[in-house]
Design a protein around this motif. Structure first.
Motif, PDB file in Angstrom:
ATOM      1  N   PRO A 151      -8.935  24.722  62.307  1.00 54.14           N
ATOM      2  CA  PRO A 151      -9.233  24.754  63.577  1.00 54.14           C
ATOM      3  C   PRO A 151     -10.423  23.950  63.737  1.00 54.14           C
ATOM      4  N   ASP A 152     -11.065  23.209  62.827  1.00 51.73           N
ATOM      5  CA  ASP A 152     -12.469  22.473  63.298  1.00 51.73           C
ATOM      6  C   ASP A 152     -11.669  20.995  63.578  1.00 51.73           C
ATOM      7  N   ASN A 153     -10.553  20.813  63.289  1.00 51.09           N
ATOM      8  CA  ASN A 153      -9.809  19.597  63.825  1.00 51.09           C
ATOM      9  C   ASN A 153      -9.104  19.799  64.960  1.00 51.09           C
ATOM     10  N   VAL A 154      -9.467  19.099  66.133  1.00 56.65           N
ATOM     11  CA  VAL A 154      -8.866  19.057  67.248  1.00 56.65           C
ATOM     12  C   VAL A 154      -7.465  18.398  67.315  1.00 56.65           C
ATOM     13  N   LYS A 155      -6.419  18.818  67.957  1.00 57.62           N
ATOM     14  CA  LYS A 155      -5.205  18.481  68.078  1.00 57.62           C
ATOM     15  C   LYS A 155      -4.956  17.908  69.489  1.00 57.62           C
ATOM     16  N   VAL A 156      -4.347  16.901  69.701  1.00 55.49           N
ATOM     17  CA  VAL A 156      -3.936  16.242  71.184  1.00 55.49           C
ATOM     18  C   VAL A 156      -2.523  16.230  71.161  1.00 55.49           C
ATOM     19  N   VAL A 157      -1.938  16.465  72.222  1.00 56.41           N
ATOM     20  CA  VAL A 157      -0.453  15.954  72.324  1.00 56.41           C
ATOM     21  C   VAL A 157      -0.328  15.127  73.675  1.00 56.41           C
ATOM     22  N   LEU A 208      -1.607  15.589  77.208  1.00 52.54           N
ATOM     23  CA  LEU A 208      -1.254  16.850  77.799  1.00 52.54           C
ATOM     24  C   LEU A 208      -2.239  17.761  77.524  1.00 52.54           C
ATOM     25  N   TYR A 209      -2.593  17.769  76.288  1.00 53.47           N
ATOM     26  CA  TYR A 209      -3.389  19.249  75.971  1.00 53.47           C
ATOM     27  C   TYR A 209      -4.042  19.003  74.718  1.00 53.47           C
ATOM     28  N   PHE A 210      -5.317  19.501  74.617  1.00 48.78           N
ATOM     29  CA  PHE A 210      -6.162  19.557  73.401  1.00 48.78           C
ATOM     30  C   PHE A 210      -6.245  21.016  72.640  1.00 48.78           C
ATOM     31  N   SER A 211      -6.069  21.127  71.481  1.00 46.38           N
ATOM     32  CA  SER A 211      -6.215  22.429  70.955  1.00 46.38           C
ATOM     33  C   SER A 211      -6.885  22.545  69.544  1.00 46.38           C
ATOM     34  N   ARG A 238       4.918  17.850  56.174  1.00 48.57           N
ATOM     35  CA  ARG A 238       5.880  18.972  55.546  1.00 48.57           C
ATOM     36  C   ARG A 238       5.819  20.100  56.037  1.00 48.57           C
ATOM     37  N   ILE A 239       6.608  20.635  56.787  1.00 49.16           N
ATOM     38  CA  ILE A 239       6.602  22.137  57.474  1.00 49.16           C
ATOM     39  C   ILE A 239       7.704  22.912  56.991  1.00 49.16           C
ATOM     40  N   ALA A 240       7.314  23.901  56.615  1.00 55.55           N
ATOM     41  CA  ALA A 240       8.435  25.112  56.033  1.00 55.55           C
ATOM     42  C   ALA A 240       9.475  24.129  55.151  1.00 55.55           C
ATOM     43  N   SER A 241       9.038  23.577  54.200  1.00 55.49           N
ATOM     44  CA  SER A 241       9.873  22.720  53.196  1.00 55.49           C
ATOM     45  C   SER A 241      10.739  21.706  53.912  1.00 55.49           C
ATOM     46  N   THR A 242      10.613  21.457  55.086  1.00 54.03           N
ATOM     47  CA  THR A 242      11.473  20.273  55.728  1.00 54.03           C
ATOM     48  C   THR A 242      10.675  19.235  56.377  1.00 54.03           C
ATOM     49  N   GLN A 243      10.988  18.015  55.833  1.00 53.18           N
ATOM     50  CA  GLN A 243      10.103  17.072  56.660  1.00 53.18           C
ATOM     51  C   GLN A 243      10.825  16.642  57.835  1.00 53.18           C
ATOM     52  N   LYS A 244       9.762  16.644  58.682  1.00 51.60           N
ATOM     53  CA  LYS A 244      10.184  16.178  60.046  1.00 51.60           C
ATOM     54  C   LYS A 244       9.110  15.076  60.454  1.00 51.60           C
ATOM     55  N   MET A 245       9.746  14.351  61.015  1.00 55.08           N
ATOM     56  CA  MET A 245       9.110  12.764  61.568  1.00 55.08           C
ATOM     57  C   MET A 245       8.478  13.103  63.077  1.00 55.08           C
ATOM     58  N   PHE A 246       6.956  13.060  62.880  1.00 54.19           N
ATOM     59  CA  PHE A 246       6.342  13.364  64.136  1.00 54.19           C
ATOM     60  C   PHE A 246       4.906  13.015  63.962  1.00 54.19           C
ATOM     61  N   LEU A 247       4.158  12.575  65.311  1.00 50.19           N
ATOM     62  CA  LEU A 247       3.101  12.346  65.133  1.00 50.19           C
ATOM     63  C   LEU A 247       2.079  13.518  65.638  1.00 50.19           C
ATOM     64  N   VAL A 248       1.183  13.907  65.020  1.00 54.31           N
ATOM     65  CA  VAL A 248       0.176  14.973  65.186  1.00 54.31           C
ATOM     66  C   VAL A 248      -1.256  14.087  65.114  1.00 54.31           C
ATOM     67  N   LEU A 249      -2.070  13.918  66.185  1.00 50.89           N
ATOM     68  CA  LEU A 249      -2.781  13.159  66.541  1.00 50.89           C
ATOM     69  C   LEU A 249      -4.342  14.247  66.398  1.00 50.89           C
ATOM     70  N   ILE A 250      -5.382  13.616  65.844  1.00 53.44           N
ATOM     71  CA  ILE A 250      -6.793  14.203  65.858  1.00 53.44           C
ATOM     72  C   ILE A 250      -7.358  13.273  66.893  1.00 53.44           C
ATOM     73  N   PRO A 251      -7.993  13.839  67.808  1.00 54.09           N
ATOM     74  CA  PRO A 251      -8.827  12.919  68.755  1.00 54.09           C
ATOM     75  C   PRO A 251     -10.026  12.367  68.258  1.00 54.09           C
ATOM     76  N   TYR A 252     -10.423  11.335  68.399  1.00 53.63           N
ATOM     77  CA  TYR A 252     -11.464  10.543  67.786  1.00 53.63           C
ATOM     78  C   TYR A 252     -12.781  11.068  68.685  1.00 53.63           C
ATOM     79  N   GLU A 253     -13.322  12.353  68.286  1.00 52.16           N
ATOM     80  CA  GLU A 253     -14.429  13.007  69.173  1.00 52.16           C
ATOM     81  C   GLU A 253     -15.445  12.088  69.212  1.00 52.16           C
TER      82      GLU A 253
END
Length: 291
Positions: free
Chosen positions: A163-169, A177-180, A206-221
Motif C-alpha cells: 500500500p505504500d506504492n501507489v498504483k495508477v490505471v 483514470l484512478y490512483f489507489s 504472476r497472479i494465482a499461478s497464472t501468467q497474465k500480460m498487463f501493465l501495472v504502473l506506479i506513479p512517479y510521485e
C-alpha cells in the motif's frame, strides 16, 4: 545568470519548485541528510537545474537551515508555512509568494510550474523535461490536460500489493483514470486479460499461478507538472471523498474533472521516504548520477 540565481524571473516560462519539508514524520530532517557527503536537497537541486526545459528553480521550505543550504549553493529559496498539508500546497504558496515580488510581465510569461519533490535525489533531468514538454506542446487547454506526470512498471507482485506504492490505471490516451493504494486492477479468476493498446502490454506479473500480460504502473510521485491556470485553481478545489479515503490528492484533481497525462518511463530510482531508502541509494546509485 544561472537558473537558481537572482530575483527576477524574466523570460521564465517554466518554473521548477522543489518543496522541502524538514519535519517529516518518517524521516525528520531528510532534505539535509547526507548522501555520499552531499545533502539530499542539493542532489535534487543539481538535477533540476540540468533539465533543459526549466528556466528557473525555486526551493520552497519551512526550514531556515534548508533555505541557508540552498543559498550557500547559489540557489533560490522561498520560506513557506509549516502548516502546508502537502508538497503541492507548499508549491502553490511558494509560487504566490515569489510572484508577488515580481513584475506583472514575469507572471504573464509563466506557463508551466513543475513540482519536483525534495526527497528525490536520483531524479533524472530528462524525466522532468518529459513531464514539462507535453504541456508546452499544447499551450491551450483544448485537450483539457492540466497536469502531466510519469509512471513506471512494477517489478514484482510484492511491490504491486504494497500500500505504500501507489498504483495508477490509464485510458488509451495515457490519461489517469484512478490512483489507489490497493492492488488495482483486480484480476478475476476467470478473466482473460487482453488489452488493445500496447501501453498495457509491458510487464508480466504472476497472479494465482497464472501468467497474465498487463501493465501495472506506479506513479512517479516525485514529478508533477502543472499548467499555470491549474496552479491558480488548486486552492479552490474541495477535497474529494476519495482523497479522504486513499490520502491521494490526485483523486481530488480527477474528481474535479482535471485530466492527468501519464508518461511511461522504463525505470525510476526510489525517493527517500525512510532512512533505509537513503542506505539503498548510497549503495546502488551510479557514481556518474547527474554528471
Amino acid at each position: 545568470m544561472s537558473p537558481a540565481d537572482g530575483n527576477s524571473c524574466g523570460g521564465c516560462s517554466v518554473l521548477a519548485v522543489i518543496p522541502a519539508r524538514f519535519a517529516s514524520s518518517r524521516f525528520p530532517g531528510k532534505p539535509l541528510a547526507l548522501l555520499r557527503g552531499i545533502p539530499v536537497i542539493a542532489w535534487v537541486l543539481d538535477a533540476v537545474k540540468k533539465a533543459k526545459l526549466v528556466n528557473r528553480v525555486l526551493v520552497a521550505t519551512d526550514s531556515i537551515d534548508i533555505a541557508n543550504e540552498i543559498k550557500s549553493r547559489g540557489g533560490l529559496a522561498c520560506m513557506t508555512s509549516s502548516r502546508c498539508k502537502s508538497g503541492t500546497e507548499r508549491v502553490v504558496e511558494a509560487v504566490n509568494n515569489y510572484y508577488r515580488q515580481q513584475q506583472t510581465q514575469d507572471w504573464n510569461q509563466l506557463r508551466v510550474v513543475v513540482n519536483v519533490q525534495g526527497d528525490e535525489p536520483a531524479v533524472q533531468p530528462e524525466h522532468i523535461d518529459i513531464a514539462v514538454q507535453s504541456l508546452l506542446l499544447s499551450p491551450d487547454d483544448s485537450q483539457n490536460i492540466s497536469i502531466s506526470t510519469l509512471a513506471t512498471p512494477f517489478q514484482s507482485e510484492e511491490e504491486w500489493k504494497n500500500p505504500d506504492n501507489v498504483k495508477v490505471v490509464c485510458n488509451s490516451q495515457h490519461e489517469a483514470l484512478y490512483f489507489s493504494r490497493s492492488p488495482i486492477p483486480f484480476f478475476h479468476q476467470d478473466a482473460k486479460v487482453t488489452f488493445p493498446h500496447t501501453f498495457y502490454l509491458r510487464h508480466v506479473v504472476r497472479i494465482a499461478s497464472t501468467q497474465k500480460m498487463f501493465l501495472v504502473l506506479i506513479p512517479y510521485e516525485g514529478i508533477y507538472a502543472f499548467r499555470k491556470s491549474f496552479i491558480q485553481q488548486i486552492p479552490q478545489l474541495t477535497t474529494s471523498p476519495l482523497e479522504s479515503l486513499e490520502r491521494l490528492e490526485q483523486l481530488t484533481w480527477i474528481y474535479h474533472q482535471k485530466k492527468i497525462r501519464v508518461h511511461l518511463v522504463p525505470h525510476a530510482w526510489r525517493g527517500v521516504d525512510r532512512p533505509q531508502d537513503l542506505a539503498f541509494l548510497e549503495k546502488h546509485l551510479p557514481s556518474n548520477q547527474h554528471s
